[in-house]
Write an enzyme that holds these catalytic residues in place. Sequence first.
Site, PDB file in Angstrom:
ATOM      1  N   GLY A 207       0.831  -1.200   0.000  1.00 23.79           N
ATOM      2  CA  GLY A 207       0.000   0.000   0.000  1.00 23.79           C
ATOM      3  C   GLY A 207       0.860   1.242   0.000  1.00 23.79           C
ATOM      4  O   GLY A 207       1.030   1.906   1.030  1.00 23.79           O
TER       5      GLY A 207
ATOM      6  N   GLU B 230      14.349  -3.812  -3.678  1.00 28.21           N
ATOM      7  CA  GLU B 230      13.459  -3.831  -4.840  1.00 28.21           C
ATOM      8  C   GLU B 230      14.063  -3.105  -6.035  1.00 28.21           C
ATOM      9  O   GLU B 230      13.910  -3.502  -7.175  1.00 28.21           O
ATOM     10  CB  GLU B 230      12.135  -3.172  -4.440  1.00 28.21           C
ATOM     11  CG  GLU B 230      11.104  -3.095  -5.535  1.00 28.21           C
ATOM     12  CD  GLU B 230      10.323  -4.376  -5.734  1.00 28.21           C
ATOM     13  OE1 GLU B 230      10.821  -5.417  -5.298  1.00 28.21           O
ATOM     14  OE2 GLU B 230       9.253  -4.331  -6.331  1.00 28.21           O
TER      15      GLU B 230
END
Lengths: 380, 304
Positions: free
Chosen positions: A130, A245
């Site tokens: 989120g 990431e």
Amino acid sequence: MNFEWSAREQAFRDEIRSFLARELPPDWEKIARHGPGSKQQTEFSRVFCTKLAEAGLLVPHWPKEHGGRGSSVWEHFILGEEMWAVGEPRGPQYMNVNWIGPTILRFGTAEQKARYIPEIAAGNAVWCQGFSEPSAGSDLASLRTRADRDGDHFVINGSKVWTSYAGLAQHCFLLARTGGSRKDGICIFLIPMQTPGITVRPIPALVGNGDLHEVFFQDVRVPVSSMLGEEGKAWSLITYALANERIGLPRYQLSTRVLGEMVEQLKANGSWNDDIVRFRAGQALAASEAARMLVYRVVDQRSRGLPPNAESSLARVAIVEADHAVANFALDFLPEAFSGDVLPLLKPHHERAIAAGIASGAAEIQLGIVASDYLNLPRS
Amino acid sequence: MFLDISDDQDALLTTVSAVLARAKSRLVLGSGKASFDLELDADLDKNGVLDAASYPEFGVSTAALIVHEVCRSASITEVGASAVIRPLICSDAPRPLAVLTGDPGQAVRFLPVARAVLVLSEAGASWFPVSPDDIEVVDSYFAYPMGRIHDPERCLARSRSVADPMLARRLAQLAVAAEISGVLQGGLDAVVEHVTDRRQFGRPLGTFQSIQHRLAACASKIAAAKWLAFKAGSGSATHADAVTALAYAQTVVDPIVYDLHQFLGAMGLTLEHPLYRWTYRAKLLKSEFGGASRSNRELADLAW
């Protein structure tokens, strides 16, 4: 300089390939055609990841006490390469094992680790992140979703957008603000998606069914214990998570796989004799290998314990260019192959390619980082 | 894997840097484009850095690193063939070397200063010694001394075959890739310095995002070109690795050279600034071995 794989690394790669040859079903590529966020792939990935976990190949880079086998940084990366080479059958679970799990392991309480780590390590969990909001995309620090303290709980109000996998996720790695501005005052909450007050609405998209969503939070009550790390100090945790990431996924593996499959088709239909087709194929392959080298450079730095730097952004830029070179080659010379089952990975590759320059920090953000931190150009 | 400069390589680069610093102090700008630094050539030779490829602790990757660094300099010398090809293919050939890959009568870089010519053709590979009497100097549009062989047949008649023509071709392709990454890096370094110092509209040019992003894109391509060339020199590298490095480097020349000249403005059109010493080497290097089109097709043929 040494560009050779060690015997141990090669053996690890062979182990993964043997596993894939054994466990990846013949209809896998047709399942992948539905897209990484689809119900079909998510359900497939749950079963597949359980088998990966049983073989010790889901989280090999984690500590042994949490289900890993203490594999090296390079071995972790080899795992990613082999998964991408076959179309990433882990589906949404790549996030769990690459950065959500490691961030919980690093910063989580004993209770949080006990609750979330075993199911991630077993291959049973689907998470969504989120992060992005209507007014906070590339500028993540401008997020507005509120988390207000009410006794032993926080009450969350706000909305997220372009959230991958939210429709089928059990948990959300949620960013919300308890106060402050910009990077100060942001918190991370680990919350079940079934919590009352959460509404998920799919967004029809070019990147496959079930991939993008809006997520609304209306008076969502979560216990204080669901907060990861210190209140208002989440930015450093986000940086840690994104460092895992941002290196970029080994997308070039899927690109070169798809490119090779396209070449076989072009040979079969007689187009391969065309100099322009071969020129463009070589160009796309060279771009993919260029991306590979810059990614390897970053992985090597990480394997030596060096801190993340702007070379990750150099690599991301090259990855995006390589993905688009292969996707555009397909559009120019095999547009008909996007339909039908002859090249089932072509469509998911294209869908990933058009998102490659946007997800995890837009390519222009990466260029800005290169300009300031690699070229040391003056700031405005 | 270890994708960084080793201590031994770093020591070698220190020597190279000292040699290049001496060359920089001799550099005179503002006159002809094709001046060749004979002292730099001799200095590199004297310090032994051109032989690195033949030493097991260094190898061809280190030679590619040296080529990249030397070509990054504004001083022009023959280093690609001497550092990458000669130690492994024709160590008895005198240097500087010129490399002939097409029509024997074509204009070739470095011929006016060369003492030997390496010939790479479909039929094989060979080299022959040359003297100034064999060469016709050609007015150079590029930042290289260019020349043509008067009587190719007579010169080819005294050529000596090399043992491994495929290796010679592969090393020559790798050498050009390393040269391209070096000259583009040198040009980028100069333009970054310019846009950092040069102020327009009340601020340094380098603060404009349109310039930042394009130079950052150049940096990504140059870094990739460099590491592809280094990788192509590794022990397990294949011919496809060398062609990958060459094809990629030749492909990125045009957009990068365009941006470098755009951001240096009119200054880059003068011979007072050394930008042409990098860009007008790149513009010729991109045509070697038939150019980017042929190199990319060769890669496709090797890969599939």
